[in-house]
Design an enzyme around this catalytic site. Structure first.
Site, PDB file in Angstrom:
ATOM      1  N   PHE A  17       0.767  -1.126   0.074  1.00  0.00           N
ATOM      2  CA  PHE A  17       0.020   0.008   0.091  1.00  0.00           C
ATOM      3  C   PHE A  17       0.762   1.263   0.107  1.00  0.00           C
ATOM      4  O   PHE A  17       0.740   2.082  -1.143  1.00  0.00           O
ATOM      5  CB  PHE A  17      -1.029  -0.067   1.165  1.00  0.00           C
ATOM      6  CG  PHE A  17      -1.595   1.326   1.713  1.00  0.00           C
ATOM      7  CD1 PHE A  17      -2.105   2.011   0.822  1.00  0.00           C
ATOM      8  CD2 PHE A  17      -1.383   1.601   2.977  1.00  0.00           C
ATOM      9  CE1 PHE A  17      -2.457   3.251   1.141  1.00  0.00           C
ATOM     10  CE2 PHE A  17      -2.174   2.862   3.522  1.00  0.00           C
ATOM     11  CZ  PHE A  17      -2.770   3.500   2.544  1.00  0.00           C
ATOM     12  N   TYR A 149       5.106  -8.131  15.847  1.00  0.00           N
ATOM     13  CA  TYR A 149       5.255  -6.785  15.030  1.00  0.00           C
ATOM     14  C   TYR A 149       5.992  -5.603  15.949  1.00  0.00           C
ATOM     15  O   TYR A 149       6.953  -4.948  15.287  1.00  0.00           O
ATOM     16  CB  TYR A 149       3.841  -6.399  14.570  1.00  0.00           C
ATOM     17  CG  TYR A 149       3.986  -5.047  13.623  1.00  0.00           C
ATOM     18  CD1 TYR A 149       4.128  -5.183  12.230  1.00  0.00           C
ATOM     19  CD2 TYR A 149       3.249  -3.904  14.160  1.00  0.00           C
ATOM     20  CE1 TYR A 149       4.136  -3.938  11.591  1.00  0.00           C
ATOM     21  CE2 TYR A 149       3.184  -2.714  13.324  1.00  0.00           C
ATOM     22  CZ  TYR A 149       3.638  -2.789  12.064  1.00  0.00           C
ATOM     23  OH  TYR A 149       3.576  -1.565  11.396  1.00  0.00           O
ATOM     24  N   THR A 179      -2.673   4.989   8.471  1.00  0.00           N
ATOM     25  CA  THR A 179      -2.293   5.621   7.207  1.00  0.00           C
ATOM     26  C   THR A 179      -3.550   4.864   6.308  1.00  0.00           C
ATOM     27  O   THR A 179      -3.418   3.586   6.626  1.00  0.00           O
ATOM     28  CB  THR A 179      -1.151   5.619   6.661  1.00  0.00           C
ATOM     29  OG1 THR A 179      -0.468   6.353   7.648  1.00  0.00           O
ATOM     30  CG2 THR A 179      -1.212   6.361   5.288  1.00  0.00           C
TER      31      THR A 179
HETATM   32  P1  NAD Z   1       1.292  -3.358   3.137  1.00  0.00           P
HETATM   33  O1  NAD Z   1       1.319  -4.721   3.857  1.00  0.00           O
HETATM   34  O2  NAD Z   1       0.483  -3.245   2.131  1.00  0.00           O
HETATM   35  O3  NAD Z   1       2.789  -3.558   2.608  1.00  0.00           O
HETATM   36  C1  NAD Z   1       4.051  -4.218   2.848  1.00  0.00           C
HETATM   37  C2  NAD Z   1       4.746  -4.752   1.722  1.00  0.00           C
HETATM   38  O4  NAD Z   1       6.110  -5.311   2.293  1.00  0.00           O
HETATM   39  C3  NAD Z   1       4.059  -5.661   0.963  1.00  0.00           C
HETATM   40  O5  NAD Z   1       4.200  -5.452  -0.439  1.00  0.00           O
HETATM   41  C4  NAD Z   1       4.549  -7.207   1.364  1.00  0.00           C
HETATM   42  O6  NAD Z   1       4.628  -7.859   0.186  1.00  0.00           O
HETATM   43  C5  NAD Z   1       6.124  -6.704   1.571  1.00  0.00           C
HETATM   44  N1  NAD Z   1       6.883  -7.436   2.694  1.00  0.00           N
HETATM   45  C6  NAD Z   1       6.386  -8.078   3.700  1.00  0.00           C
HETATM   46  N2  NAD Z   1       7.363  -8.979   3.992  1.00  0.00           N
HETATM   47  C7  NAD Z   1       8.586  -8.908   2.918  1.00  0.00           C
HETATM   48  C8  NAD Z   1       9.578  -9.643   3.101  1.00  0.00           C
HETATM   49  N3  NAD Z   1       9.784 -10.350   4.089  1.00  0.00           N
HETATM   50  N4  NAD Z   1      10.490  -9.207   2.194  1.00  0.00           N
HETATM   51  C9  NAD Z   1      10.186  -8.621   1.103  1.00  0.00           C
HETATM   52  N5  NAD Z   1       8.800  -7.629   1.178  1.00  0.00           N
HETATM   53  C10 NAD Z   1       8.011  -8.023   2.207  1.00  0.00           C
HETATM   54  O7  NAD Z   1       1.689  -2.364   4.535  1.00  0.00           O
HETATM   55  P2  NAD Z   1       1.886  -0.869   4.316  1.00  0.00           P
HETATM   56  O8  NAD Z   1       0.574  -0.335   5.198  1.00  0.00           O
HETATM   57  O9  NAD Z   1       2.094  -0.295   2.797  1.00  0.00           O
HETATM   58  O10 NAD Z   1       3.127  -0.642   5.281  1.00  0.00           O
HETATM   59  C11 NAD Z   1       4.325  -0.487   4.727  1.00  0.00           C
HETATM   60  C12 NAD Z   1       5.365  -0.324   5.880  1.00  0.00           C
HETATM   61  O11 NAD Z   1       5.008   0.937   6.788  1.00  0.00           O
HETATM   62  C13 NAD Z   1       5.654  -1.512   6.866  1.00  0.00           C
HETATM   63  O12 NAD Z   1       6.838  -1.413   7.471  1.00  0.00           O
HETATM   64  C14 NAD Z   1       4.541  -1.092   7.931  1.00  0.00           C
HETATM   65  O13 NAD Z   1       5.193  -1.469   9.243  1.00  0.00           O
HETATM   66  C15 NAD Z   1       4.754   0.525   7.798  1.00  0.00           C
HETATM   67  N6  NAD Z   1       3.585   1.259   8.938  1.00  0.00           N
HETATM   68  C16 NAD Z   1       2.427   1.314   7.989  1.00  0.00           C
HETATM   69  C17 NAD Z   1       1.264   1.964   8.585  1.00  0.00           C
HETATM   70  C18 NAD Z   1      -0.006   2.086   8.178  1.00  0.00           C
HETATM   71  O14 NAD Z   1      -0.901   2.603   8.656  1.00  0.00           O
HETATM   72  N7  NAD Z   1      -0.046   1.920   6.769  1.00  0.00           N
HETATM   73  C19 NAD Z   1       1.312   2.287  10.086  1.00  0.00           C
HETATM   74  C20 NAD Z   1       2.745   1.863  10.747  1.00  0.00           C
HETATM   75  C21 NAD Z   1       3.517   1.497   9.786  1.00  0.00           C
END
Ligand code: NAD
Ligand code: UDP
Length: 316
Positions: A17, A149, A179
């Protein structure tokens, strides 16, 4: 770097995302973007519109394995973010955060790249301090179901700061608060996508607990502007920087807004609150405001309207 050449950037989790929006924003800024993903929660569809750009590449790789490329900057986003997904294989979640951080920090050190870590408000756990400032150390259950996590991300922060102290590696750490926006997976399990999908299908809206718990929701365009501002405009500051929208809502308020905006007939149902679910969450963003003049602009109603439009497109 020769004059006029593009900066090269590696985005791990680039098909997810947030990652897909970041890749698009970096291409717009004339970066050459290498998107790395294992497609656990990410989708090729998220980055399909970018693939016609010759300065964009997609690579299937798991960050728990070492990887090498010559780039100038690294954004480390790889990690499932939804509780449903990160609890599916908790051991892999820890490995993704910890082994992933080690592999990318080792790479950054070797190629002299600046490296950004997508950390999280979950490092504050179920906070006793409100709103949360970066100086607060958090209240996390180290053996609970969210620990894979929360503690994984805390350990990743530790590694980032130790590489910085021990080797002088240039690091940037952002603590992201909830987000939402287009490209969230409909099966993601997070509250905004769940409520919108349920509302659009006129199905029951699943409120966990009594719905009085709060979150602060940031629209994705605001957050991505924050990412690039941290990387480009924060000078020598490492963070951690809170990035999020400080407007706070209960889950009941969110459900009511979604029902109204989606013009839905859905009713509310109350289900048990998951273990260790934080009661309140709201970022203090003074540090980001002072350091790189970042403030989110998009109101929840406006962001929800865009997100509803996106999910309507997926369901039609
Ligand atoms: P998401 O799940 O859509 O994206 C995570 C991506 O990482 C995915 O494309 C997944 O396939 C990839 N991935 C997972 N494990 C992997 C691995 N071992 N090797 C390679 N790729 C891997 O989530 P997001 O919302 O886009 O979050 C992105 C980052 O932002 C994450 O690190 C998350 O912890 C952090 N984050 C997001 C939010 C939010 O509200 N969206 C809040 C806090 C932190
Ligand atoms: N939640 C809910 N119904 C859902 C999904 C989540 O009431 O269908 C609640 C969840 O219990 C939490 C809040 O919404 O209190 C935010 O959950 P999410 O999984 O989006 O993110 P979190 O901030 O908990 O990581």
């Amino acid at each position: 770097m020769p004059k006029g050449s593009r900066k090269r950037v590696l985005v791990t989790g680039g098909a997810g995302f947030l990652g897909s929006h970041l890749c698009a924003a970096l291409l717009k800024k004339n970066y050459e973007v290498l998107c790395l993903d294992n497609f656990f929660t990410g989708k090729k569809d998220n980055v399909l519109p970018l693939t016609s750009n010759p300065y964009f590449e997609v690579l299937r790789h798991d960050v728990t394995e070492p990887y090498s490329a010559e780039v100038d900057e690294i954004y480390n986003l790889a990690c499932p973010a939804s509780p449903v997904h990160y609890q599916f294989d908790p051991v892999q979640t820890v490995k993704t955060s910890v082994h992933g951080a080690i592999n990318l920090l080792d790479l950054a050190l070797r190629i002299k790249a600046r490296v950004f870590q997508a950390s999280t408000s979950e490092v504050y756990g179920d906070p006793e301090v409100h709103p949360q400032q970066e100086t607060y150390w958090g209240k996390v259950n180290p053996i609970g179901v969210r620990a894979c996590y929360d503690e994984g991300k805390r350990c990743a922060e530790t590694l980032f700061f130790d590489f910085h102290r021990q080797y002088g590696l240039p690091i940037k750490v952002a603590r992201i608060f909830n987000t939402y926006g287009p490209n969230m997976s409909p099966n993601d399990g997070r509250v905004v996508s769940n409520f919108i999908i349920q509302a659009l299908k006129n199905e029951d809206i699943t409120i966990f607990g009594d719905g009085s718990q709060t979150r602060s929701f940031c629209y994705v365009s605001d957050l991505i502007a924050g990412f690039t501002a941290v990387m480009e405009n924060s000078g020598d500051a490492t963070g951690p920087f809170n990035l999020g929208n400080p407007e706070e809502f209960t889950m009941l308020e969110l459900a009511e807004k979604v029902i109204t905006l989606a013009n839905s007939k859905s009713r509310l149902v109350f289900l048990p609150l998951p273990a260790d679910d934080p009661h309140r969450r709201k970022p203090d963003i003074t540090l980001a405001q002072k350091t790189f003049q970042w403030t989110p602009k998009v109101k929840l109603e406006d962001g929800l309207k865009e997100t509803i439009k996106y999910f309507m497109g997926l369901l039609s």
